[in-house]
Design an enzyme around this catalytic site. Structure first.
Site, PDB file in Angstrom:
ATOM      1  N   LYS A  13       3.776 -15.358  -0.259  1.00  0.00           N
ATOM      2  CA  LYS A  13       4.794 -15.026   0.274  1.00  0.00           C
ATOM      3  C   LYS A  13       5.110 -15.767   2.088  1.00  0.00           C
ATOM      4  O   LYS A  13       5.860 -16.111   2.688  1.00  0.00           O
ATOM      5  CB  LYS A  13       5.908 -14.432  -0.096  1.00  0.00           C
ATOM      6  CG  LYS A  13       6.002 -13.439  -1.205  1.00  0.00           C
ATOM      7  CD  LYS A  13       7.006 -12.438  -0.943  1.00  0.00           C
ATOM      8  CE  LYS A  13       6.585 -11.410  -0.848  1.00  0.00           C
ATOM      9  NZ  LYS A  13       5.737 -10.858  -0.992  1.00  0.00           N
ATOM     10  N   ARG A  88      13.697  -6.404  -1.119  1.00  0.00           N
ATOM     11  CA  ARG A  88      13.156  -6.083  -2.106  1.00  0.00           C
ATOM     12  C   ARG A  88      13.845  -4.894  -3.393  1.00  0.00           C
ATOM     13  O   ARG A  88      13.481  -4.406  -3.763  1.00  0.00           O
ATOM     14  CB  ARG A  88      12.175  -4.872  -1.574  1.00  0.00           C
ATOM     15  CG  ARG A  88      10.156  -5.407  -1.080  1.00  0.00           C
ATOM     16  CD  ARG A  88       9.663  -4.758  -0.749  1.00  0.00           C
ATOM     17  NE  ARG A  88       8.326  -4.555  -0.296  1.00  0.00           N
ATOM     18  CZ  ARG A  88       7.295  -5.821  -0.054  1.00  0.00           C
ATOM     19  NH1 ARG A  88       7.631  -6.359   1.405  1.00  0.00           N
ATOM     20  NH2 ARG A  88       6.713  -5.658   0.347  1.00  0.00           N
ATOM     21  N   ARG A 127      -8.555  -9.656   0.394  1.00  0.00           N
ATOM     22  CA  ARG A 127      -7.637  -9.379   1.656  1.00  0.00           C
ATOM     23  C   ARG A 127      -7.839  -7.994   2.895  1.00  0.00           C
ATOM     24  O   ARG A 127      -8.288  -8.216   4.220  1.00  0.00           O
ATOM     25  CB  ARG A 127      -6.215  -9.747   1.925  1.00  0.00           C
ATOM     26  CG  ARG A 127      -5.034  -9.461   3.114  1.00  0.00           C
ATOM     27  CD  ARG A 127      -4.005 -10.133   2.702  1.00  0.00           C
ATOM     28  NE  ARG A 127      -3.417  -8.783   2.580  1.00  0.00           N
ATOM     29  CZ  ARG A 127      -1.950  -9.318   2.405  1.00  0.00           C
ATOM     30  NH1 ARG A 127      -1.176 -10.708   2.373  1.00  0.00           N
ATOM     31  NH2 ARG A 127      -1.157  -7.908   1.804  1.00  0.00           N
ATOM     32  N   ARG A 133      -6.292  -4.995   6.355  1.00  0.00           N
ATOM     33  CA  ARG A 133      -4.674  -4.352   6.670  1.00  0.00           C
ATOM     34  C   ARG A 133      -5.179  -2.576   5.796  1.00  0.00           C
ATOM     35  O   ARG A 133      -5.320  -2.774   4.495  1.00  0.00           O
ATOM     36  CB  ARG A 133      -3.944  -5.043   5.469  1.00  0.00           C
ATOM     37  CG  ARG A 133      -2.944  -5.255   6.769  1.00  0.00           C
ATOM     38  CD  ARG A 133      -2.131  -6.398   5.635  1.00  0.00           C
ATOM     39  NE  ARG A 133      -0.440  -5.610   4.516  1.00  0.00           N
ATOM     40  CZ  ARG A 133      -0.087  -5.837   3.966  1.00  0.00           C
ATOM     41  NH1 ARG A 133       0.453  -8.051   4.432  1.00  0.00           N
ATOM     42  NH2 ARG A 133       0.692  -6.049   3.552  1.00  0.00           N
ATOM     43  N   ARG A 144       0.959  -0.896  -4.837  1.00  0.00           N
ATOM     44  CA  ARG A 144       2.903  -2.017  -4.665  1.00  0.00           C
ATOM     45  C   ARG A 144       2.738  -2.498  -5.588  1.00  0.00           C
ATOM     46  O   ARG A 144       3.935  -3.042  -5.725  1.00  0.00           O
ATOM     47  CB  ARG A 144       1.775  -2.448  -3.595  1.00  0.00           C
ATOM     48  CG  ARG A 144       1.714  -1.472  -2.023  1.00  0.00           C
ATOM     49  CD  ARG A 144       0.753  -2.063  -1.842  1.00  0.00           C
ATOM     50  NE  ARG A 144       0.825  -3.508  -1.050  1.00  0.00           N
ATOM     51  CZ  ARG A 144      -0.002  -4.025   0.011  1.00  0.00           C
ATOM     52  NH1 ARG A 144      -1.036  -3.673  -0.530  1.00  0.00           N
ATOM     53  NH2 ARG A 144       0.201  -6.067   0.021  1.00  0.00           N
TER      54      ARG A 144
END
Ligand code: ADP
Length: 195
Positions: A13, A88, A127, A133, A144
């Site tokens: 996204k 969300r 990632r 992150r 998540r």
């Protein structure tokens, strides 16, 4: 053009919202980026949000709703915007609807990025290795995805019922997905032209 990008963590996204925002000349508004920025700057909001984000949980609705309300009131969002990571929850979607109705600026559409779960995990853990992150660790990633299914996935049906949703296959390269998004955006316009 006012659009929402919907999709699970790792669906691309953020990447696609930024690219499409450049093509359309409107801002891409990412609540995740805004919150990470607050964490970096050590603001009161950032201090409150950090532990929540690191655990993969959702920051309280009133906090993110306030952030988005202020952001879309800025002049650069007057001609449109792309939302990435917001709404969300159903409560956030209803708040957004009230804000946009107040501005007489309805949503044009919702792009729902579809990516198989195996690919999501690969991308998120990749990632983590690349960008470090702090919420991309394996345990947090699973949380998540769970929260996405529980709290955010119901928005797919919500926007489908409103006739606003377009599913887009989010697998493949960044360019391939961007091409599909472009085609998804011209399709409703053509259909309207024929009517
Ligand atoms: P991703 O889509 O990969 O999970 P984001 O950058 O959109 O990443 O969000 C990172 C984190 O920021 C979320 O896990 C959550 O803790 C917080 N966050 C971002 N947007 C929202 C939102 N709209 N409501 C609640 N929390 C949010």
């Amino acid at each position: 053009m006012r659009l929402i990008f919907l999709g699970p963590p790792g669906s691309g996204k953020g990447t696609q919202a930024k690219l499409l925002a450049e093509r359309l000349g409107v801002p891409a508004i990412s609540t995740g980026d805004m919150l990470r920025d607050a964490v970096r700057r050590g603001t009161p909001l950032g201090r409150r949000a950090q532990a929540i984000m690191d655990a993969g949980e959702l920051v309280p609705d009133d906090v993110v709703i306030g952030l988005v309300r202020e952001r879309i009131a800025l002049p650069d969002a007057a001609k449109g915007f792309l939302l990435d990571g917001f709404p969300r929850t159903i409560e956030q979607a209803e708040a957004l609807d009230r804000i946009l109705r107040g501005n007489a600026a309805p949503l044009d559409g919702v792009i729902n990025l579809l990516v198989p779960e195996g690919t999501l995990l690969e991308r998120l853990l990749g990632r983590a290795a690349l960008e470090g992150r702090s919420d991309d660790r394996r345990e947090t990633v699973a949380e998540r995805l769970r929260i996405y299914r529980e709290k955010t996935a119901p928005l797919v049906q919500h926007y489908r019922d409103l006739g606003l949703l377009t599913d887009v296959d989010g697998s493949g390269s960044i360019d391939e997905v961007a091409g599909r998004i472009d085609r998804a955006l011209v399709r409703p316009a053509r259909a309207a032209g024929r009517a």
